[in-house]
Design a protein around this motif. Structure first.
Motif, PDB file in Angstrom:
ATOM      1  N   CYS A 123      21.223  32.378  31.217  1.00 32.14           N
ATOM      2  CA  CYS A 123      22.189  32.304  32.308  1.00 32.14           C
ATOM      3  C   CYS A 123      21.771  31.172  33.236  1.00 32.14           C
ATOM      4  N   TYR A 191      27.417  38.000  42.138  1.00 27.94           N
ATOM      5  CA  TYR A 191      26.897  37.267  40.976  1.00 27.94           C
ATOM      6  C   TYR A 191      27.361  37.849  39.655  1.00 27.94           C
ATOM      7  N   LYS A 193      29.886  38.713  36.424  1.00 22.02           N
ATOM      8  CA  LYS A 193      30.731  37.910  35.532  1.00 22.02           C
ATOM      9  C   LYS A 193      30.226  36.477  35.405  1.00 22.02           C
ATOM     10  N   ARG A 194      28.907  36.306  35.514  1.00 16.14           N
ATOM     11  CA  ARG A 194      28.297  34.992  35.325  1.00 16.14           C
ATOM     12  C   ARG A 194      27.251  35.011  34.209  1.00 16.14           C
TER      13      ARG A 194
END
Length: 251
Positions: A123, A191, A193-194
Motif C-alpha cells: 500500500c 484511510y 478503501k486505499r
C-alpha cells in the motif's frame, strides 16, 4: 505446511470446540452432540455451548446442552445444510429456543489461507511489525478489532501502517488456541478503501505462517468490506458457525 494440513488443523480445532470427532464434519448426515468444556478449545468461546451449529459445507454439527439436544435434532431433521444458517429457518429455530429463554445470536464465516493464493500486498504507507511491548498502549476503541482489551494475554503480534508518525491501520492476531491465530483489522475512516487493510492482513498472515501457526479470519456474513479484504489476501471460506445465547445476553 500444506493447504491440506491447514484444513486438518482447523477441523481438529473445530472438533475440540464442538466436542465431536473431526470426521463428524464430513458425514452424509447432520450430527448432534452434547457440548462440553475443553481446555484446548478456542479461548474466547463460552463453553459448554447452549447450542452451536458449525459446518464445513458438507453437513451441520450441532453442539448442544443436554436440554437442547431434542431441539437441535428437530431443527436439523430433513433440512439442507445451507438452509440451517439463514432465514426463514432461523425464525423457526428462535421459536423453538424461546421456551428455554434462548435465541440465535452470533453468526460468522471463517476463512483459512489458500497457500497458492496468498500474497503480500503493498500500500502507499509504510508498515512495520509490532511486538507486545510496542502495542501495549494501543488498547483503544479505534483498534478494538485488532486488539482485545478483555483478553490482552492472547494478543501476540501486530502490523501497523503509518502516515508519518500517525498510526492509520492496525492488524493484530490473537493466539486463540494452540495452533491457530486469529487476525483482526482496523483502519482509520479517513484511510479506508486505499488498500491499507489488505496490506496489513496479508503481511500479518505471512508472519503468522512463518511462525508455524495457522492464521484464520472471521467476518460477519454482511460485512462485505471485511470479506473482500480476506479474499484479496488469499483467504478462502472454510466454515460457518451460528451460536445461541440467553435472550438477555449483550456484548
Amino acid at each position: 505446511m500444506t493447504d491440506g494440513e491447514i484444513l486438518d488443523i482447523a477441523v481438529r480445532q473445530s472438533a475440540t470446540d464442538s466436542a465431536c470427532r473431526p470426521e463428524d464434519f464430513f458425514k452424509g448426515e447432520h450430527v448432534v452432540v452434547r457440548s462440553r468444556a475443553d481446555m484446548g478449545a478456542r479461548k474466547y468461546l463460552s463453553l459448554p455451548f447452549a447450542l452451536d451449529l458449525a459446518s464445513y459445507g458438507n453437513n451441520v454439527v450441532a453442539s448442544a446442552d443436554e436440554s437442547l439436544i431434542p431441539v437441535a435434532e428437530a431443527y436439523l431433521r430433513g433440512r439442507r445444510t445451507e438452509a440451517c444458517f439463514g432465514t426463514p429457518a432461523l425464525h423457526e429455530l428462535d421459536a423453538m429456543l424461546s421456551p428455554f429463554g434462548m435465541r440465535t445470536f452470533f453468526q460468522a464465516e471463517y476463512f483459512l489461507p489458500d497457500l497458492n493464493a496468498m500474497r503480500e500486498i503493498a500500500c502507499a504507507y509504510p508498515t512495520r511489525i509490532l511486538a507486545r511491548e510496542a502495542f501495549s498502549g494501543l488498547y483503544l476503541p479505534q483498534w478494538s478489532n485488532a486488539l482485545c482489551k478483555a483478553r490482552k494475554e492472547n494478543d501476540v503480534l501486530c502490523v501497523g501502517a503509518y502516515d508519518g508518525d500517525t498510526l492509520i491501520g492496525l492488524a493484530g492476531c490473537s493466539a486463540d488456541c494452540e495452533r491457530m491465530w486469529q487476525i483482526g483489522i482496523d483502519v482509520l475512516p479517513a484511510y479506508r478503501k486505499r488498500g491499507v487493510a489488505a496490506a496489513l492482513v496479508s503481511r500479518l498472515a505471512a508472519e503468522t505462517l512463518a511462525r508455524g501457526k495457522v492464521p484464520f479470519y472471521c467476518a460477519a456474513w454482511s460485512n462485505l468490506a471485511s470479506k473482500k479484504t480476506a479474499l484479496a489476501c488469499g483467504f478462502r471460506p472454510a466454515w460457518v458457525q451460528l451460536t445461541a445465547k440467553p435472550v438477555g445476553f449483550t456484548l
